[in-house]
Write a protein that holds these residues in place. Structure first.
Motif, PDB file in Angstrom:
ATOM      1  N   GLY A  68      20.489  -9.172  -4.779  1.00 51.16           N
ATOM      2  CA  GLY A  68      21.514  -9.118  -5.316  1.00 51.16           C
ATOM      3  C   GLY A  68      22.359  -7.692  -5.113  1.00 51.16           C
ATOM      4  O   GLY A  68      23.594  -7.383  -5.399  1.00 51.16           O
ATOM      5  N   ASP A  69      22.286  -7.096  -3.224  1.00 44.68           N
ATOM      6  CA  ASP A  69      23.144  -6.029  -3.862  1.00 44.68           C
ATOM      7  C   ASP A  69      24.464  -6.757  -3.166  1.00 44.68           C
ATOM      8  O   ASP A  69      24.321  -7.125  -2.239  1.00 44.68           O
ATOM      9  N   LYS A  70      25.411  -5.665  -3.751  1.00 49.66           N
ATOM     10  CA  LYS A  70      26.675  -6.106  -3.353  1.00 49.66           C
ATOM     11  C   LYS A  70      27.269  -5.919  -1.701  1.00 49.66           C
ATOM     12  O   LYS A  70      28.179  -6.508  -1.143  1.00 49.66           O
ATOM     13  N   LYS A  71      26.488  -4.707  -1.735  1.00 50.67           N
ATOM     14  CA  LYS A  71      26.839  -4.299   0.091  1.00 50.67           C
ATOM     15  C   LYS A  71      25.856  -5.676   0.956  1.00 50.67           C
ATOM     16  O   LYS A  71      26.907  -5.576   1.509  1.00 50.67           O
ATOM     17  N   VAL A  72      26.004  -6.876   0.264  1.00 49.35           N
ATOM     18  CA  VAL A  72      25.025  -7.875   1.603  1.00 49.35           C
ATOM     19  C   VAL A  72      26.308  -8.503   2.311  1.00 49.35           C
ATOM     20  O   VAL A  72      26.175  -8.671   3.525  1.00 49.35           O
ATOM     21  N   LEU A  73      27.699  -8.445   1.221  1.00 44.18           N
ATOM     22  CA  LEU A  73      28.657  -8.402   1.953  1.00 44.18           C
ATOM     23  C   LEU A  73      28.700  -8.211   3.743  1.00 44.18           C
ATOM     24  O   LEU A  73      29.432  -8.898   4.427  1.00 44.18           O
ATOM     25  N   LEU A  74      28.569  -7.105   3.504  1.00 44.16           N
ATOM     26  CA  LEU A  74      29.146  -6.545   4.723  1.00 44.16           C
ATOM     27  C   LEU A  74      27.991  -6.936   6.297  1.00 44.16           C
ATOM     28  O   LEU A  74      28.106  -7.033   7.176  1.00 44.16           O
ATOM     29  N   HIS A  75      27.062  -6.877   5.749  1.00 39.42           N
ATOM     30  CA  HIS A  75      25.764  -7.352   6.389  1.00 39.42           C
ATOM     31  C   HIS A  75      26.421  -9.481   6.755  1.00 39.42           C
ATOM     32  O   HIS A  75      25.933  -9.809   7.908  1.00 39.42           O
ATOM     33  N   ILE A  76      27.027  -9.888   5.981  1.00 39.11           N
ATOM     34  CA  ILE A  76      26.759 -11.121   5.804  1.00 39.11           C
ATOM     35  C   ILE A  76      28.211 -11.133   7.042  1.00 39.11           C
ATOM     36  O   ILE A  76      28.115 -12.131   8.151  1.00 39.11           O
ATOM     37  N   LEU A  77      29.230 -10.527   7.076  1.00 40.41           N
ATOM     38  CA  LEU A  77      30.618 -10.470   7.833  1.00 40.41           C
ATOM     39  C   LEU A  77      30.210 -10.021   8.910  1.00 40.41           C
ATOM     40  O   LEU A  77      30.298 -10.514  10.206  1.00 40.41           O
ATOM     41  N   SER A  78      28.988  -8.878   9.622  1.00 42.42           N
ATOM     42  CA  SER A  78      28.690  -8.683  10.333  1.00 42.42           C
ATOM     43  C   SER A  78      27.718 -10.374  11.516  1.00 42.42           C
ATOM     44  O   SER A  78      28.298  -9.823  12.770  1.00 42.42           O
ATOM     45  N   GLY A  79      26.951 -10.460  10.640  1.00 42.73           N
ATOM     46  CA  GLY A  79      27.176 -11.788  11.179  1.00 42.73           C
ATOM     47  C   GLY A  79      27.146 -12.797  11.364  1.00 42.73           C
ATOM     48  O   GLY A  79      27.080 -12.852  12.434  1.00 42.73           O
ATOM     49  N   LEU A  80      28.128 -12.878  10.535  1.00 39.75           N
ATOM     50  CA  LEU A  80      29.192 -13.853  11.474  1.00 39.75           C
ATOM     51  C   LEU A  80      30.199 -13.346  12.821  1.00 39.75           C
ATOM     52  O   LEU A  80      30.304 -14.487  13.691  1.00 39.75           O
TER      53      LEU A  80
END
Length: 190
Positions: A68-80
């Motif tokens: 539930g951490d909002k920092k997950v968006l950076l990981h998603i962006l990196s993966g994308l």
């Protein structure tokens, strides 16, 4: 078996192994130079595959560790970024080769300029001229690559890999010969 005999045997094995791999690398290097277009495309496809695999690993990591951490968006962006870049290289390796070659040209030019400035800043040191020489060579290489682009994009990466393999193979052959000379010199002293 004495220590000298064991050492001679080990040197012989090492020398033979270096010679074998040196010859193999030299042959592969020559083949990569001859078939540089195919090697270039193959390398681009490999890079694309590695980037897609990295994206998959990134997404698995996100799925396994997200709490539930909002920092997950950076990981998603990196993966994308990995996924899109890798997917584009796999979808059109020819365009990927052209893009990577243009990037390589820019790298050589910028690295050459930086190396020249470094040489000028260190001109009181004894070896500054070598840095200047290397910088000028980098700028010339970058300019040659750029002036021949997009045609250079069809074969340049494969050529560079082939040259590196060829030089590495020759180095191993030379190392093998040097070990044999050392062994012969040591044997003649006894």
């Amino acid at each position: 078996m004495t220590n000298t005999a064991a050492s001679d045997e080990a040197n012989g094995v090492i020398s033979g192994t270096l010679l074998f791999f040196g010859i193999a690398l030299t042959i592969f290097g020559v083949l990569a130079i001859i078939f540089s277009f195919f090697v270039t495309i193959g390398i681009v496809v490999c890079i694309g595959g590695l980037l897609v695999a990295a994206a998959i690993v990134q997404f698995i990591h996100i799925f396994k560790t997200w709490r539930g951490d909002k920092k997950v968006l950076l990981h998603i962006l990196s993966g994308l970024v990995y996924l899109i870049t890798g997917g584009l290289l796999l979808y059109n390796p020819l365009s990927g080769a052209l893009s990577l070659t243009l990037l390589l040209s820019a790298f050589f030019i910028v690295a050459g300029i930086i190396r020249c400035f470094y040489a000028i800043a260190h001109r009181k040191e004894r070896s500054w001229g070598w840095f200047l020489f290397g910088g000028i060579i980098n700028i010339i290489l970058g300019a040659i690559i750029y002036s021949g682009w997009p045609i250079t994009g069809l074969w340049l990466i494969g050529l560079f890999v082939g040259i590196e393999m060829l030089l590495h193979g020759i180095s191993w052959i030379a190392m093998s010969a040097a070990l044999k000379q050392i062994k012969q010199a040591a044997f003649s002293r006894t």
